[in-house]
Design a protein around this motif. Structure first.
Motif, short mmCIF file in Angstrom:
data_model
loop_
_atom_site.label_atom_id
_atom_site.label_comp_id
_atom_site.label_asym_id
_atom_site.label_seq_id
_atom_site.Cartn_x
_atom_site.Cartn_y
_atom_site.Cartn_z
N VAL A 157 0.85 -1.20 0.00
CA VAL A 157 0.00 0.00 0.00
C VAL A 157 0.88 1.25 0.00
O VAL A 157 1.93 1.29 0.67
CB VAL A 157 -0.93 0.00 1.23
N MET A 158 0.47 2.26 -0.74
CA MET A 158 1.21 3.53 -0.77
C MET A 158 0.31 4.67 -0.30
O MET A 158 -0.82 4.81 -0.77
CB MET A 158 1.71 3.81 -2.19
N ILE A 159 0.82 5.46 0.62
CA ILE A 159 0.10 6.63 1.13
C ILE A 159 1.00 7.84 0.94
O ILE A 159 2.11 7.90 1.47
CB ILE A 159 -0.26 6.46 2.62
N PHE A 160 0.50 8.82 0.18
CA PHE A 160 1.27 10.03 -0.10
C PHE A 160 0.60 11.24 0.55
O PHE A 160 -0.63 11.37 0.52
CB PHE A 160 1.38 10.26 -1.61
N THR A 161 1.41 12.14 1.09
CA THR A 161 0.88 13.38 1.65
C THR A 161 1.46 14.61 0.93
O THR A 161 1.24 15.73 1.34
CB THR A 161 1.19 13.50 3.15
N GLU A 162 2.21 14.36 -0.12
CA GLU A 162 2.81 15.44 -0.91
C GLU A 162 2.84 15.01 -2.35
O GLU A 162 3.09 13.83 -2.66
CB GLU A 162 4.23 15.73 -0.41
N GLN A 163 2.59 15.94 -3.28
CA GLN A 163 2.71 15.64 -4.70
C GLN A 163 2.99 16.92 -5.48
O GLN A 163 2.70 18.02 -5.03
CB GLN A 163 1.43 14.98 -5.22
N HIS A 164 3.58 16.75 -6.64
CA HIS A 164 3.95 17.90 -7.47
C HIS A 164 2.74 18.48 -8.18
O HIS A 164 1.76 17.78 -8.45
CB HIS A 164 5.00 17.47 -8.51
N ASP A 165 2.84 19.77 -8.47
CA ASP A 165 1.83 20.46 -9.26
C ASP A 165 2.21 20.33 -10.73
O ASP A 165 3.20 20.89 -11.18
CB ASP A 165 1.76 21.93 -8.84
N LEU A 166 1.42 19.56 -11.50
CA LEU A 166 1.78 19.29 -12.89
C LEU A 166 1.75 20.54 -13.76
O LEU A 166 2.36 20.58 -14.83
CB LEU A 166 0.88 18.21 -13.47
N ASN A 167 1.05 21.60 -13.29
CA ASN A 167 0.96 22.83 -14.08
C ASN A 167 1.98 23.89 -13.65
O ASN A 167 2.04 24.95 -14.25
CB ASN A 167 -0.45 23.42 -13.97
N ASP A 168 2.75 23.58 -12.61
CA ASP A 168 3.74 24.55 -12.15
C ASP A 168 4.95 24.54 -13.09
O ASP A 168 5.47 23.46 -13.42
CB ASP A 168 4.18 24.22 -10.72
N GLU A 169 5.42 25.70 -13.47
CA GLU A 169 6.51 25.78 -14.44
C GLU A 169 7.82 25.23 -13.89
O GLU A 169 8.72 24.83 -14.65
CB GLU A 169 6.70 27.23 -14.90
N PHE A 170 7.97 25.20 -12.55
CA PHE A 170 9.17 24.66 -11.92
C PHE A 170 8.90 23.30 -11.25
O PHE A 170 9.74 22.82 -10.50
CB PHE A 170 9.72 25.65 -10.90
N PHE A 171 7.72 22.71 -11.51
CA PHE A 171 7.37 21.38 -11.00
C PHE A 171 7.40 21.33 -9.46
O PHE A 171 7.76 20.33 -8.86
CB PHE A 171 8.30 20.32 -11.59
N ARG A 172 7.00 22.44 -8.83
CA ARG A 172 6.95 22.50 -7.37
C ARG A 172 5.70 21.82 -6.84
O ARG A 172 4.75 21.56 -7.59
CB ARG A 172 6.99 23.96 -6.91
N CYS A 173 5.72 21.57 -5.53
CA CYS A 173 4.56 20.93 -4.90
C CYS A 173 3.46 21.94 -4.59
O CYS A 173 2.28 21.60 -4.58
CB CYS A 173 4.99 20.23 -3.60
N ASN A 174 3.87 23.21 -4.33
CA ASN A 174 2.92 24.26 -3.99
C ASN A 174 2.04 23.83 -2.82
O ASN A 174 2.52 23.35 -1.80
CB ASN A 174 2.10 24.67 -5.21
N ASP A 175 0.71 23.96 -2.96
CA ASP A 175 -0.19 23.62 -1.85
C ASP A 175 -0.93 22.31 -2.12
O ASP A 175 -2.03 22.09 -1.63
CB ASP A 175 -1.19 24.75 -1.61
N LYS A 176 -0.31 21.41 -2.88
CA LYS A 176 -0.99 20.16 -3.26
C LYS A 176 -0.94 19.10 -2.17
O LYS A 176 -1.65 18.10 -2.25
CB LYS A 176 -0.36 19.60 -4.54
N GLY A 177 -0.11 19.30 -1.17
CA GLY A 177 0.02 18.30 -0.11
C GLY A 177 -0.97 18.50 1.02
O GLY A 177 -1.65 19.52 1.11
N GLY A 178 -1.06 17.51 1.89
CA GLY A 178 -1.94 17.59 3.05
C GLY A 178 -1.98 16.28 3.80
O GLY A 178 -1.57 15.23 3.29
N MET A 179 -2.48 16.34 5.03
CA MET A 179 -2.51 15.17 5.90
C MET A 179 -3.49 14.10 5.40
O MET A 179 -4.50 14.41 4.77
CB MET A 179 -2.91 15.60 7.32
N VAL A 180 -3.17 12.84 5.69
CA VAL A 180 -4.06 11.71 5.42
C VAL A 180 -4.52 11.14 6.76
O VAL A 180 -3.71 10.86 7.64
CB VAL A 180 -3.35 10.61 4.61
N ASN A 181 -5.84 10.99 6.91
CA ASN A 181 -6.43 10.42 8.12
C ASN A 181 -7.16 9.12 7.76
O ASN A 181 -7.97 9.10 6.83
CB ASN A 181 -7.43 11.39 8.76
N ILE A 182 -6.88 8.07 8.50
CA ILE A 182 -7.55 6.78 8.28
C ILE A 182 -8.23 6.37 9.58
O ILE A 182 -7.56 6.14 10.59
CB ILE A 182 -6.54 5.70 7.83
#
Length: 251
Positions: A157-182
């Motif tokens: 199983v894979m759980i991610f809390t951060e990911q890149h912004d595909l539309n960002d010109e520098f491929f930054r994560c910006n505000d795409k991340g956040g906590m995962v609650n299970i």
């Protein structure tokens, strides 16, 4: 004699690396806690500020400290990532949990079961209740992961809390991340993926190979890419997971 000396040196070398990880994890845990508070629009007061120091002197010190951190951060964080993989290969539940808890500052319920082969990123931001974590899990704790009691993660199983912004010109994560609650009694099936900012409701099921991009309702069964609700689950669940259940030793 040479072999004995080799193992002694190796032991103290590993102990030294674990000590470095412990110090760095403590530093990052405090840093990330402040970051989470700031992101939630809470005011952080610096009670250690010394107003009697000349401004220029403080600026020079801060500049040098910033340079040192920028150089050392990739090495130290990379070391923690590597050591988490190494810990995942240790053939003992007790030793794995001891190292995760005391060296990498991960919060783990005493009766949790964590099988090997895992990779854990930023373990100091992860809190596990009385759960079962299957073989080969990838837990990305950069923005926090919280699992309540009786949660079951199957293999790979894979759980991610951060990911890149595909539309960002520098491929930054910006505000795409956040906590995962299970929440309690959730079942995350083999080779499934949970993306940032997702809350998995109590008793919810994520089917094999599915990808959760949005919150899962309590006791819902979800499948597909992206995951969609396909049925409901019994909402009268009474089972308990954890140490009191049988598990494979060494594995």
């Amino acid at each position: 004699m040479i072999v004995f000396i080799f193992f002694i040196v190796l032991f103290f070398y590993i102990l030294f690396l674990l000590l470095i990880c412990r110090v760095y994890a403590g530093y990052r845990k405090k840093k990330d806690a402040k970051r989470f508070l700031t992101e939630n629009n809470m005011v952080i007061k610096n009670t250690e500020q010394d107003v009697t120091q000349p401004y220029l002197q403080k600026s020079i010190i801060k500049t040098w400290l910033s340079k040192i951190r920028s150089i050392s951060e990739p090495y130290l964080y990379g070391l923690v990532r590597y050591m988490s993989i190494w810990i995942g290969k240790v053939p003992s539940h007790r030793i794995r949990k001891f190292l995760l808890r005391n060296c990498l500052l991960m919060k783990i319920h005493p009766e949790a079961i964590i099988y090997g082969g895992f990779e854990i990123r930023s373990p100091w931001n992860i809190k596990l209740g009385r759960v079962v974590i299957g073989v080969g899990a990838l837990l990305d704790g950069r923005n926090g992961i919280v699992m309540e009691d009786d949660v079951c993660l199957a293999q790979n199983v894979m759980i991610f809390t951060e990911q890149h912004d595909l539309n960002d010109e520098f491929f930054r994560c910006n505000d795409k991340g956040g906590m995962v609650n299970i929440k309690d009694h959730a079942w995350i099936s083999s080779r499934s993926t949970i993306l940032p900012r997702v809350t998995v409701g109590s008793g919810a099921v994520l089917a094999c190979g599915a990808i959760a991009t949005k919150d899962l309702e309590p006791y819902g069964v979800y499948a597909g890419i992206p995951a969609k609700k396909v049925s409901d689950r019994n909402n009268n669940l009474k089972y308990s997971l954890g140490k009191n259940n049988s598990f494979w030793h060494f594995y």
